[in-house]
Motif scaffolding. Sequence first.
Motif, PDB file in Angstrom:
ATOM      1  N   GLU A 206    -106.753 -25.287  -3.158  1.00 22.77           N
ATOM      2  CA  GLU A 206    -108.381 -24.933  -3.138  1.00 22.77           C
ATOM      3  C   GLU A 206    -108.882 -26.743  -3.551  1.00 22.77           C
ATOM      4  O   GLU A 206    -107.813 -27.340  -4.153  1.00 22.77           O
ATOM      5  CB  GLU A 206    -108.227 -24.420  -4.592  1.00 22.77           C
ATOM      6  CG  GLU A 206    -107.717 -22.979  -4.172  1.00 22.77           C
ATOM      7  CD  GLU A 206    -108.853 -21.841  -3.744  1.00 22.77           C
ATOM      8  OE1 GLU A 206    -110.460 -22.819  -3.155  1.00 22.77           O
ATOM      9  OE2 GLU A 206    -108.478 -20.629  -3.001  1.00 22.77           O
ATOM     10  N   LEU A 207    -109.092 -27.484  -2.943  1.00 23.44           N
ATOM     11  CA  LEU A 207    -109.619 -28.569  -3.087  1.00 23.44           C
ATOM     12  C   LEU A 207    -111.292 -28.402  -3.444  1.00 23.44           C
ATOM     13  O   LEU A 207    -111.689 -27.272  -3.772  1.00 23.44           O
ATOM     14  CB  LEU A 207    -109.618 -28.905  -1.529  1.00 23.44           C
ATOM     15  CG  LEU A 207    -108.589 -29.385  -1.385  1.00 23.44           C
ATOM     16  CD1 LEU A 207    -108.488 -29.733   0.469  1.00 23.44           C
ATOM     17  CD2 LEU A 207    -107.111 -29.239  -1.548  1.00 23.44           C
ATOM     18  N   SER A 208    -111.894 -29.704  -3.397  1.00 20.30           N
ATOM     19  CA  SER A 208    -112.994 -30.086  -4.709  1.00 20.30           C
ATOM     20  C   SER A 208    -113.982 -29.127  -3.943  1.00 20.30           C
ATOM     21  O   SER A 208    -115.137 -29.304  -4.055  1.00 20.30           O
ATOM     22  CB  SER A 208    -113.195 -31.580  -4.901  1.00 20.30           C
ATOM     23  OG  SER A 208    -112.636 -31.689  -3.775  1.00 20.30           O
ATOM     24  N   ASN A 209    -113.504 -29.603  -2.246  1.00 18.77           N
ATOM     25  CA  ASN A 209    -114.989 -29.138  -1.657  1.00 18.77           C
ATOM     26  C   ASN A 209    -114.439 -28.288  -0.564  1.00 18.77           C
ATOM     27  O   ASN A 209    -115.437 -28.122   0.591  1.00 18.77           O
ATOM     28  CB  ASN A 209    -115.730 -30.667  -0.915  1.00 18.77           C
ATOM     29  CG  ASN A 209    -114.255 -31.548   0.388  1.00 18.77           C
ATOM     30  OD1 ASN A 209    -113.022 -30.791  -0.044  1.00 18.77           O
ATOM     31  ND2 ASN A 209    -114.454 -32.217   1.749  1.00 18.77           N
ATOM     32  N   LYS A 210    -113.435 -28.064  -0.355  1.00 13.89           N
ATOM     33  CA  LYS A 210    -112.514 -27.261   0.412  1.00 13.89           C
ATOM     34  C   LYS A 210    -111.579 -26.120   0.144  1.00 13.89           C
ATOM     35  O   LYS A 210    -110.551 -26.265  -0.522  1.00 13.89           O
ATOM     36  CB  LYS A 210    -112.338 -27.467   2.112  1.00 13.89           C
ATOM     37  CG  LYS A 210    -111.451 -28.668   2.297  1.00 13.89           C
ATOM     38  CD  LYS A 210    -111.576 -28.936   3.282  1.00 13.89           C
ATOM     39  CE  LYS A 210    -111.130 -30.330   3.503  1.00 13.89           C
ATOM     40  NZ  LYS A 210    -110.869 -30.935   5.035  1.00 13.89           N
ATOM     41  N   THR A 211    -111.074 -25.208   0.898  1.00 12.35           N
ATOM     42  CA  THR A 211    -109.876 -24.369   1.116  1.00 12.35           C
ATOM     43  C   THR A 211    -109.007 -24.532   1.946  1.00 12.35           C
ATOM     44  O   THR A 211    -109.535 -24.329   3.146  1.00 12.35           O
ATOM     45  CB  THR A 211    -109.851 -22.773   0.265  1.00 12.35           C
ATOM     46  OG1 THR A 211    -111.072 -23.177  -1.145  1.00 12.35           O
ATOM     47  CG2 THR A 211    -108.731 -22.195   0.034  1.00 12.35           C
ATOM     48  N   LEU A 212    -107.490 -25.268   1.906  1.00  9.78           N
ATOM     49  CA  LEU A 212    -107.019 -24.518   3.426  1.00  9.78           C
ATOM     50  C   LEU A 212    -105.570 -23.617   2.965  1.00  9.78           C
ATOM     51  O   LEU A 212    -105.463 -23.148   1.658  1.00  9.78           O
ATOM     52  CB  LEU A 212    -106.021 -26.145   3.606  1.00  9.78           C
ATOM     53  CG  LEU A 212    -107.286 -27.387   3.838  1.00  9.78           C
ATOM     54  CD1 LEU A 212    -105.592 -28.622   3.184  1.00  9.78           C
ATOM     55  CD2 LEU A 212    -107.133 -27.300   4.901  1.00  9.78           C
ATOM     56  N   LEU A 213    -105.648 -23.166   4.443  1.00  7.71           N
ATOM     57  CA  LEU A 213    -104.270 -22.284   4.385  1.00  7.71           C
ATOM     58  C   LEU A 213    -103.159 -22.888   4.870  1.00  7.71           C
ATOM     59  O   LEU A 213    -103.880 -23.101   5.956  1.00  7.71           O
ATOM     60  CB  LEU A 213    -105.011 -20.954   4.994  1.00  7.71           C
ATOM     61  CG  LEU A 213    -106.219 -20.314   4.151  1.00  7.71           C
ATOM     62  CD1 LEU A 213    -106.678 -19.194   5.181  1.00  7.71           C
ATOM     63  CD2 LEU A 213    -106.082 -19.508   3.077  1.00  7.71           C
ATOM     64  N   GLN A 214    -101.880 -23.069   4.776  1.00  4.87           N
ATOM     65  CA  GLN A 214    -100.535 -23.100   5.179  1.00  4.87           C
ATOM     66  C   GLN A 214     -99.940 -22.012   5.053  1.00  4.87           C
ATOM     67  O   GLN A 214     -99.675 -21.307   4.283  1.00  4.87           O
ATOM     68  CB  GLN A 214    -100.034 -24.523   4.257  1.00  4.87           C
ATOM     69  CG  GLN A 214    -101.601 -25.110   4.278  1.00  4.87           C
ATOM     70  CD  GLN A 214    -101.170 -26.623   4.092  1.00  4.87           C
ATOM     71  OE1 GLN A 214    -100.123 -27.166   2.815  1.00  4.87           O
ATOM     72  NE2 GLN A 214    -100.278 -27.720   5.331  1.00  4.87           N
ATOM     73  N   VAL A 215     -98.671 -21.956   6.107  1.00 10.14           N
ATOM     74  CA  VAL A 215     -98.654 -21.233   6.366  1.00 10.14           C
ATOM     75  C   VAL A 215     -96.835 -21.561   6.082  1.00 10.14           C
ATOM     76  O   VAL A 215     -96.095 -22.400   6.603  1.00 10.14           O
ATOM     77  CB  VAL A 215     -98.752 -20.782   8.088  1.00 10.14           C
ATOM     78  CG1 VAL A 215     -97.853 -19.350   8.235  1.00 10.14           C
ATOM     79  CG2 VAL A 215     -99.734 -20.207   8.134  1.00 10.14           C
ATOM     80  N   SER A 216     -96.106 -20.948   5.606  1.00  8.74           N
ATOM     81  CA  SER A 216     -94.796 -20.605   4.773  1.00  8.74           C
ATOM     82  C   SER A 216     -93.371 -19.852   5.373  1.00  8.74           C
ATOM     83  O   SER A 216     -93.971 -18.464   5.204  1.00  8.74           O
ATOM     84  CB  SER A 216     -94.427 -21.276   3.710  1.00  8.74           C
ATOM     85  OG  SER A 216     -95.095 -22.868   3.701  1.00  8.74           O
ATOM     86  N   SER A 217     -92.144 -20.306   4.864  1.00 10.36           N
ATOM     87  CA  SER A 217     -91.353 -19.392   5.866  1.00 10.36           C
ATOM     88  C   SER A 217     -90.423 -19.317   4.548  1.00 10.36           C
ATOM     89  O   SER A 217     -90.439 -20.407   3.682  1.00 10.36           O
ATOM     90  CB  SER A 217     -90.348 -19.073   6.836  1.00 10.36           C
ATOM     91  OG  SER A 217     -91.746 -18.250   7.888  1.00 10.36           O
ATOM     92  N   GLU A 218     -89.164 -19.029   4.356  1.00 10.78           N
ATOM     93  CA  GLU A 218     -88.787 -18.547   3.474  1.00 10.78           C
ATOM     94  C   GLU A 218     -86.728 -18.526   3.711  1.00 10.78           C
ATOM     95  O   GLU A 218     -87.023 -17.178   4.771  1.00 10.78           O
ATOM     96  CB  GLU A 218     -88.623 -17.715   1.827  1.00 10.78           C
ATOM     97  CG  GLU A 218     -87.716 -18.219   0.758  1.00 10.78           C
ATOM     98  CD  GLU A 218     -87.302 -17.353  -0.056  1.00 10.78           C
ATOM     99  OE1 GLU A 218     -86.860 -17.701  -1.289  1.00 10.78           O
ATOM    100  OE2 GLU A 218     -88.687 -16.762   0.227  1.00 10.78           O
ATOM    101  N   VAL A 219     -86.128 -19.366   3.894  1.00 12.67           N
ATOM    102  CA  VAL A 219     -84.718 -19.259   4.850  1.00 12.67           C
ATOM    103  C   VAL A 219     -83.834 -19.379   3.285  1.00 12.67           C
ATOM    104  O   VAL A 219     -83.901 -20.385   2.487  1.00 12.67           O
ATOM    105  CB  VAL A 219     -84.690 -20.686   5.443  1.00 12.67           C
ATOM    106  CG1 VAL A 219     -83.321 -20.383   6.244  1.00 12.67           C
ATOM    107  CG2 VAL A 219     -85.799 -20.796   6.667  1.00 12.67           C
TER     108      VAL A 219
END
Length: 326
Positions: A206-219
């Motif tokens: 969550e940013l002041s002017n937008k929201t970013l979606l980021q993709v991760s994995s867990e190893v």
Amino acid sequence: MKFINSDQIRTGINKAASQGTPFFFVIDYEGSEGCLLENPMSQSEILFHFNGIGNIPSQAKDGQKSELTISPIPIKEYKSKFEIVQQGLKSGVIDVVNLTMKTPISTNIDSKEIFLRSQSPYRIYVPGKFVCFSPERFVKIQNGKISSNPMKGTIDASVPNAEQEMLNDPKEIAEHTATTKLIVEELSCIARNARIKRFRYIDRIELSNKTLLQVSSEVEGELPNDYIERMGDILFSLLPAGSITGSPKAKAKEYIRLSEGVPRGYYCGIAGYFDGEMLDSTVLIRLIETDQEGKMHFRSGGGITSQSICEKEYQEVLDKIYLPFA
């Protein structure tokens, strides 16, 4: 602050961890220098905050509204770097390369204030060097296990059907799969039963002017019994981080040098904190560096595959230039 070479940091980590002494460290991408602080909570020169733990002297108070002006390199210049990487991808010697760029910025608040105001899982402030607000874990070592969370794939949440577009994009799937496979292979060299626990889950930033979606994995993998006294050796065997180089790593590093043309410095290095039992560390992405003249540059990048579209990759790099203030 005294900066030392990487071998001193590696052996210092081995010694401090074996004695159960808390420490904080920073290592640059090239592995040429960094710092190691024992009992870091007792000093206030280098500031850090890792998932709620750190030595922040005080939280920032509401002050002047932040302003950020960016002066990105022309897309023509980015394209020349992009095409160098594409040559390697088309020849088949590399599967994915993390291509980054250096963007001049100006802001009305200083680096320390940026650190204090930032909302991010991992925050670091090194006076005269950089401020970093990274969302990405490098590795966590605890109770005989090592885990890593490679992060590959970013999209503006305002894009229609953003989550599905990201998860179903063939380029994003290829990039993330190649990077996660590399992390499994690397952990397999130091740990037993290295495996993917979670694949391509989404985090919201969550940013002041937008929201970013980021993709991760867990190893995750299981470390040998003597991992504590070899903690420095284990960390250095994994450098530089696979998520910000590419696959295969050795060839990817060559194409990074060819395409980027300048050292990364602390950008894409790592930092970590050991509390006496558990180590948590981060990849130094989302970093603003300050040069000797006091000028600021934001370092950002993204993974390139043979399916990448230059204009889209250029825009992703620009989307990652932000101040993480909610």
